[in-house]
Design an enzyme around this catalytic site. Sequence first.
Site: not given
Ligand code: M6R
Length: 657
Positions: A2, A27, A74, A100-101, A529, A533, A536, A552, A652
């Site tokens: 917010c 934001r 938000w 906010n909060g 993960e 990261k 991507e 394996h 996103k």
């Molecule tokens: O909004 P969501 O958590 O459902 O999104 C899932 C994936 O699309 C998301 O985590 C994607 O893998 C990201 N780019 C990972 O950094």
Amino acid sequence: MCGIIAYNGKNQALPILMAGLKRLEYRGYDSAGVGVVSEEGISVVKREGEVSLLEKELKTSDTQGSLGIAHTRWATHGEPNHGNAHPHLGCEGKIAIVHNGIVENYKALRKMLIDKGHEFRSKTDSEVLVHLIENFLYREKSRPSGYPRENPRGLRMQSPGVGELGREKLEQAVRSTLKCVEGTFGLAVIFAESNKIIAARRGSPLVVGIGDGEMFVASDASALMEHTKKVVYLDENELAVVTKDSYRVSDLEGNCVGKEVKEIRWSLEQIEKGGYKYFMQKEIFEQPEVVRNNLRGRLKSREIKLSVDVDTSRLRKIVITACGTSWHAALIGKYLLEDLCRVPVEVDYASELRYREPIISKDSLLIAISQSGETADTLAALRGAKRRGAQTLGIVNVVGSTIAREVDSGIYLHAGPEIGVASTKAFTTELSSLILLALYLRNNYMGTPPQEKPPELGLQKPRRLGNAAASIRKSPGFKKLCKELSSIPLKMETVLEYTKPVMEVAERFEDAHDFLYLARGINFPIALEGALKLKELSYAHAEGYPAGEMKHGPIALIEEGTPVVFIATTSKTLDKTISNMEEVRARGGELIAVVDEESEGEVGDLAQHKFIVPKTPEVLSPLLTVIPLQLLSYYIADLRGLNVDKPRNLAKSVTVE
Ligand code: M6R
């Protein structure tokens, strides 16, 4: 998150407030509103959606006045809609607030105020603040006459203005209110009967801007810096009374506090990113704060408070579904729920689950995890499980998103908007939510027969299921785990304080093409993960594997200098992991190990590079071990000159298949 902007000065407030709101748009928000004090009282206009829509709405209004507040919301409590948007007015319409909060104890306060005759118009936690102030100021007992009515579209509310109220009385009412509040606030209050803004801060930043014959209050200096660069930052539990040419800061007891006036030297862009180069970097560093927010009000010393609605008496199986990073959180959820609750858990990619004929029925609980709450596959998998009669639960960041609306109940992440495409703070709050859920369900399980064998916390000898819930709540294992969980934000801060070794490794492997990430147990999903990261963000090839699977297949990839990242924190399988590290080293691989203070000694010189995280129980360790891996990906991508916030080909929110 917010945003707040407030103005008190010589000019018309509305254009200044609207420009401030636009500055706060970066934001992330779901609704916006303004409130201006005019001769007729306080005029409030608010709208769901973008600031530009609010602006359009205001074109037809004649809101005049040189004192006002504005807000971008938000959602955390209550869906994003115009009723829940700020400002909120008290019953008489003589006081308006933006907040906010999170007010943690809002339910109790709301009930108390309703009993006193206050009428609530929103589902927010924030609204209690304005009614409390009103209560302290006017001592209302019942709903007063002259209650402001909404116009047919429910957008504008007016109230009659009356004479000036004494400063002391206003301040005292706000102070008394804040003393009732558990939780956090960045708050700005205006009064129909006064020419002052009262602002206060606890846990949510606020800054007072000092202009020439005009003063500002904002949650973020970007909202006021086109008008002034002279600012005073409020500290915790401080309150400021702001007129058009003065400000006075005091503590919650009313003692005056001397403040230093600072000069803003950052550019607008720097301010928006909080001084960080990228939003992703900012979001990585926000993790201690958002995990704290996630736990706030839910993690109590002797119990877990969640508003989840699960009938555990008919629960035989849990299925967790998600995509991408959220799917990695789901994998960790399996470890947590099986370890702590002894209930069978399956984890499925949503894109697979939706097209399978899964064994899901009335006895199943489907947990959907999603930052955005809009991911098409996750939503389809959720709907499929509902058709099969499963109970459903969401772990979602965006309040009011489709998944959040369609589940039976859920846990909001309270991570604030995540702007970087690569998920970071949403991931860690998904983890803390899953830990809370596992502990919560564990307590709920205590009255029912075990699925398998007694629960273990990894901290105590297994206890017999069937004991009263109260006894497990008091058990040292549960208490110790809760205590350890509450110290996680602090430990995250420690990890983020010392990033030099990660930077050095990033520099060394800036041009590497292939990386392997290996770990065991609950940290295996962190290997996945870490690899995701890196892929991507830096477009390097990276694979995550359970360390035990190395022999394996993946071991064939290792050649002289191949960077291999191991998570080697204290665990029951540490010696096995160390054996795998030796195998990699013998084949020329270069070892990067995430260790804790204890395992560091055991790993010794075997790893050429080490990232040290504080020690914590194994079940909580992913919250810490992931951070150096997020940073490593970030630094490598940045060194490669890539757009960290918007990696190629990625969106996103993936709302299509
Ligand atoms: O909004 P969501 O958590 O459902 O999104 C899932 C994936 O699309 C998301 O985590 C994607 O893998 C990201 N780019 C990972 O950094």
